[in-house]
Write a protein that holds these residues in place. Structure first.
Motif, PDB file in Angstrom:
ATOM      1  N   THR A   1     -25.510 -33.627  -3.317  1.00  8.28           N
ATOM      2  CA  THR A   1     -25.427 -34.000  -4.730  1.00  8.28           C
ATOM      3  C   THR A   1     -26.789 -34.158  -5.408  1.00  8.28           C
ATOM      4  O   THR A   1     -26.862 -34.216  -6.634  1.00  8.28           O
TER       5      THR A   1
ATOM      6  N   THR B   1     -20.491 -33.111 -14.056  1.00  2.93           N
ATOM      7  CA  THR B   1     -21.366 -33.077 -12.878  1.00  2.93           C
ATOM      8  C   THR B   1     -22.841 -33.024 -13.255  1.00  2.93           C
ATOM      9  O   THR B   1     -23.691 -33.237 -12.390  1.00  2.93           O
TER      10      THR B   1
ATOM     11  N   ARG C   1     -20.326 -34.734  -8.791  1.00  2.00           N
ATOM     12  CA  ARG C   1     -20.704 -33.563  -7.994  1.00  2.00           C
ATOM     13  C   ARG C   1     -20.003 -33.569  -6.630  1.00  2.00           C
ATOM     14  O   ARG C   1     -19.546 -32.533  -6.154  1.00  2.00           O
TER      15      ARG C   1
END
Length: 361
Positions: A67, A99, A106
């Motif tokens: 992420t 995101t 994410r």
């Protein structure tokens, strides 16, 4: 960014082929969900997809969600404030707008991708969330005469994916996550990274997060965590730990690998050490080189604590992909490793660990 520099295989015996076909093979770490690839289709780039897993006789793959990743990342020192490569990747790959600014989003986006693969191919891909799922996978693979089902478990690559909110642990759990690593290449709200600036231990938030993960039955991964974080988590004595992708320092001495004594402490408490397939972890990414690293791990912590932790599709170059794991089995045979030990490190230890530490329901 995920290259395979594969030399043609030589000397694969019929006995090794039979042994490999009998194994329950499991890998503790692949970042394949990060990339814009349909994992149900065989690719000629990257290192993992379900057709290649099938060819390699892989039974169970841990898919980890990346992420955040600092620009210019290295094993020595990375700032949490460096430009983040995943933000740019999310924009380029057309990820949902939520995101762009949320690391939790994410992780959930990558989880959703895996769930959609399983929905499209339910006879091929199963998401493993509890002990019953694992037992059913093992039984169905044993009974299959042709195509065997494959299991997938979700994990995080660092708990900055929580966006600093303890409530997001349960949110990720409900989305199927069953393993969480604490750090990646930079310090975060839980504590110091092995490759960060502070080298600090667990923060109060980190302690609370570990306790919540334990309450829910989420396995804890300390790959990339600072030495002090590892010591602090061990001192909490909450559960056996995983080091999902690593090498052994005495075998391959560099800043990617934590000291042998910490590895032994993790193993002594029932933990699992996943040996990586890339040069930075094992110093030689050929099948023979990875086999030598696995043997070094067995010598250090015992055959019951060693597993595979490829780091496939983690922006690393490897000497073989998931379809070519037979070559690793042959390399272990060539070292003189017993068939029972090979069965353990190739997946038996992982299956046993998951059967104990996954939630019962």
């Amino acid at each position: 960014m995920n290259q395979v520099k594969h030399a043609p295989a030589q000397g694969i015996s019929d006995a090794t082929k039979a042994l490999h076909a009998s194994l329950f093979i499991a890998d503790l770490h692949a970042d394949s969900l990060l990339w814009h690839r349909d994992l149900l289709i065989r690719s000629d780039y990257g290192q993992v997809d379900f057709p290649r897993m099938q060819e390699g006789n892989v039974a169970l793959q841990m898919f980890t969600t990346v992420t955040k990743s600092p620009a210019g990342l290295n094993y020595h020192e990375n700032s949490a404030h460096s430009r983040d490569n995943i933000t740019l990747l999310a924009l380029i790959q057309g990820w949902p707008m939520n995101t762009w600014g949320s690391l939790t989003a994410r992780a959930l986006h990558q989880s959703d991708r895996l769930h959609k693969f399983a929905e499209r191919a339910p006879d091929t891909v199963r998401i493993i969330k509890n002990q019953a799922d694992l037992a059913a996978l093992q039984a169905d693979r044993a009974a299959a005469t042709k195509t065997k089902p494959m299991g997938a478990i979700l994990g995080t690559e660092g708990s900055h994916a929580l966006d600093g909110e303890l409530a997001n642990i349960e949110r990720l759990y409900q989305a199927g996550f069953r393993m969480m690593s604490l750090q990646h290449f930079f310090d975060n709200q839980l504590g110091g990274s092995l490759h960060g600036v502070s080298h600090a231990g667990l923060t109060e938030f980190g302690r609370a997060a570990v306790q919540e993960m334990t309450r829910l039955g989420i396995m804890i991964d300390v790959a990339h965590s600072s030495e002090q974080v590892v010591r602090d988590v061990l001192a909490l004595n909450t559960q056996a730990l995983i080091v999902s992708h690593t090498g052994i320092y005495s075998h391959c001495p560099n800043e990617r690998n934590i000291p042998d004594t910490l590895m032994q402490s993790i193993a002594a408490k029932g933990g699992l050490i996943g040996i990586g397939f890339w040069r930075g972890a094992v110093c030689d990414d050929s099948p023979k080189g990875v086999a030598n690293a696995i043997q070094a791990a067995v010598n250090l912590v015992g055959e019951d604590a060693v597993a595979l932790g490829s780091d496939y599709d983690g922006s690393v170059t490897t000497g073989f992909d998931s379809s070519q794991l037979l070559e690793l089995t042959q390399a272990l045979v060539d070292l003189g490793m017993s068939e029972s030990t090979i069965a353990k490190v190739m997946g038996g230890n992982q299956a046993r660990f998951f059967a104990k530490h996954l939630p019962s329901l």
